[in-house]
Design a protein around this motif. Structure first.
Motif, PDB file in Angstrom:
ATOM      1  N   ILE A  96      40.646  51.647  39.749  1.00  0.00           N
ATOM      2  CA  ILE A  96      40.394  50.234  39.426  1.00  0.00           C
ATOM      3  C   ILE A  96      39.058  49.799  40.015  1.00  0.00           C
ATOM      4  O   ILE A  96      38.244  49.142  39.352  1.00  0.00           O
ATOM      5  CB  ILE A  96      41.536  49.341  39.953  1.00  0.00           C
TER       6      ILE A  96
ATOM      7  N   THR B 197      35.371  48.641  37.882  1.00  0.00           N
ATOM      8  CA  THR B 197      34.624  47.398  38.060  1.00  0.00           C
ATOM      9  C   THR B 197      33.264  47.646  38.695  1.00  0.00           C
ATOM     10  O   THR B 197      32.283  46.989  38.342  1.00  0.00           O
ATOM     11  CB  THR B 197      35.435  46.417  38.910  1.00  0.00           C
TER      12      THR B 197
ATOM     13  N   GLN C 113      47.913  39.059  43.905  1.00  0.00           N
ATOM     14  CA  GLN C 113      46.949  40.116  43.652  1.00  0.00           C
ATOM     15  C   GLN C 113      46.974  40.616  42.209  1.00  0.00           C
ATOM     16  O   GLN C 113      45.930  40.868  41.612  1.00  0.00           O
ATOM     17  CB  GLN C 113      47.198  41.275  44.625  1.00  0.00           C
ATOM     18  N   THR C 114      48.157  40.742  41.633  1.00  0.00           N
ATOM     19  CA  THR C 114      48.231  41.272  40.267  1.00  0.00           C
ATOM     20  C   THR C 114      47.558  40.335  39.278  1.00  0.00           C
ATOM     21  O   THR C 114      46.755  40.763  38.439  1.00  0.00           O
ATOM     22  CB  THR C 114      49.703  41.493  39.862  1.00  0.00           C
TER      23      THR C 114
ATOM     24  N   LEU D 230      43.773  40.490  39.662  1.00  0.00           N
ATOM     25  CA  LEU D 230      43.193  41.680  39.050  1.00  0.00           C
ATOM     26  C   LEU D 230      43.131  41.556  37.531  1.00  0.00           C
ATOM     27  O   LEU D 230      42.100  41.849  36.909  1.00  0.00           O
ATOM     28  CB  LEU D 230      44.003  42.913  39.429  1.00  0.00           C
TER      29      LEU D 230
ATOM     30  N   ILE E  21      37.801  42.014  42.226  1.00  0.00           N
ATOM     31  CA  ILE E  21      38.602  43.192  41.877  1.00  0.00           C
ATOM     32  C   ILE E  21      38.369  44.327  42.877  1.00  0.00           C
ATOM     33  O   ILE E  21      39.313  44.956  43.357  1.00  0.00           O
ATOM     34  CB  ILE E  21      38.300  43.651  40.443  1.00  0.00           C
TER      35      ILE E  21
ATOM     36  N   ALA F   7      41.257  45.830  45.307  1.00  0.00           N
ATOM     37  CA  ALA F   7      41.669  47.231  45.136  1.00  0.00           C
ATOM     38  C   ALA F   7      41.534  48.010  46.438  1.00  0.00           C
ATOM     39  O   ALA F   7      42.447  48.752  46.844  1.00  0.00           O
ATOM     40  CB  ALA F   7      40.837  47.885  44.030  1.00  0.00           C
TER      41      ALA F   7
ATOM     42  N   GLY G 263      45.503  47.218  36.703  1.00  0.00           N
ATOM     43  CA  GLY G 263      45.961  46.246  37.696  1.00  0.00           C
ATOM     44  C   GLY G 263      47.363  45.752  37.388  1.00  0.00           C
ATOM     45  O   GLY G 263      48.182  45.574  38.296  1.00  0.00           O
TER      46      GLY G 263
END
Length: 407
Positions: free
Chosen positions: A238, A242, A295-296, A299, A336, A340, A398
């Protein structure tokens, strides 16, 4: 163990006896300065890429090969820097790598061919990769000692430094040659390192964090089992998706604006400056976003926003819509990478941070040469749409990793 307690008290910012609460603040400030200087120097180099490309007569593909020198040097060093930090301390490695980065940044403007450019960029990559791993290692130690989630502030400093470096580069692009500009950056980098380096070298967080790491290891002896390792790799991918976009915009954004859309050198340099500004603002608000949405969602929303912004930035027919797209992409990508890497660290401690960071920075450094090859095969705007694809992949991954977190 009074000495260890004193160090731990100083790092935590809580006064005890004669221990000064300013010691942790000074250490944090010095480390923040190095993050900002790293972004400033890197941006100063990338905004002069169009001029150096013209000087060397490189095509898009040969420039991509030359930029691969940065990637190769950085990736090799990243695999070794962890050992150097354990042996000599992350603070000392940070200072040495910053000196090397400051010296090497003047070299690209002295080259006359793509081959020599690639060779000097190999040295630049060694310094850049080592500095980023060492800084993040020092930041992880400080965050652990402070017991406060201050990691986003360091990454925001990098973004603000990048914004300032790109902005200054845009201002001087029409009046200073790349050689003069980059030589001035060498002097500035050495000056800042001379001022901030001693503060970092005097700081000794290791005495506190080594004990804490040992305690963490005894409390969670199976932290890096097979399942955790797979999840760490997932978050590393992830981060890679990015960081690929950040590297692509850094080294190809100005060229896209000037070559494909006819922007002036100053306006082309402003593209990366705007991208860095929105990324920095997004990171400053990252803690609030995480607390509110988790967090999810952060992302997924970040990846989706970045994908839309970069699609506009790559395919817009005029400069101003492209600049808007760059700004939206920076806002989407902002948090992101820190999320991560933070999740990888929460699952597997410092080893998780190292693994995810290496994958992430690998994406940042490998992205530019990939863009170069694709630009030669198709076109630069088409090549930049790969940032949209990878940002979308980050959003999907994510969401797939939602069960791997506690949110």
């Amino acid at each position: 163990m009074p000495n260890v307690n004193k160090i731990r008290t100083a790092l935590s910012g809580r006064p005890r006896g004669d221990a000064s609460p300013l010691s942790s603040a000074r250490l944090r400030t010095a480390l923040t300065v190095f993050f900002a200087l790293d972004g400033f120097l890197f941006a100063g180099w990338v905004v002069r890429i169009p001029a150096i490309k013209h000087r060397t007569g490189a095509t898009a593909s040969t420039l991509g090969l030359a930029l691969l020198g940065v990637s190769a040097g950085a990736v090799i060093t990243m695999m070794l820097t962890g050992r150097l930090c354990r042996r000599y301390g992350s603070h000392a490695v940070t200072v040495v790598c910053c000196v090397l980065l400051s010296l090497s940044i003047a070299l690209p403007a002295q080259t006359g061919s793509a081959l020599t450019l690639g060779l000097v960029l190999l040295l630049f990559g060694v310094a850049y990769g080592g500095l980023n791993v060492a800084m993040n290692s020092a930041a992880v130690d400080l965050v652990a000692a402070l017991r406060r989630p201050v990691m986003p502030s360091f990454h925001a400093a990098f973004s603000f430094g990048g914004m300032a470096g790109a902005g200054l580069g845009g201002l001087v692009a029409g009046s200073l040659s790349p050689a003069t500009h980059l030589f001035a950056l060498t002097g500035l980098g050495l000056l800042v390192t001379t001022v901030a380096g001693p503060v970092l070298l005097r700081g000794r967080p290791a005495a506190a964090t080594v004990e804490q790491r040992a305690a963490d290891a005894s409390e969670q002896p199976q932290k890096m089992n097979v399942h955790a390792r797979r999840i760490v790799i997932l978050f590393g991918v992830i981060a890679l998706c990015t960081a690929y976009g950040e590297g692509a915009l850094a080294e190809w954004g100005a060229l896209h604006l000037s070559q494909d859309l006819g922007a002036t050198p100053g306006l082309a340099a402003a593209g990366y400056s705007l991208f860095a500004l929105t990324m920095a603002v997004g990171r400053l608000s990252g803690t609030a976003l995480l607390e509110r949405f988790g967090q999810t969602r952060t992302l997924v929303a970040g990846g989706t926003t970045a994908a839309a912004g970069m699609l506009l930035g790559a395919l817009a027919p005029a400069v101003w819509p492209a600049l808007l797209g760059f700004a939206v992409a920076g806002l989407g990508l902002a948090n992101i990478f820190p999320v991560a890497v933070g999740r990888a660290g929460a699952l597997a401690g410092p080893s998780g941070v190292a693994a995810a960071s290496t994958l992430g920075y690998g994406g940042m450094l490998l992205g530019p040469p990939v863009i170069g090859f694709l630009a030669d095969a198709f076109s630069l705007p088409v090549a930049l749409t790969t940032v949209t694809l990878l940002a979308t992949a980050a959003a999907v991954l994510g969401y797939a990793a939602r069960n791997a977190t506690n949110t």
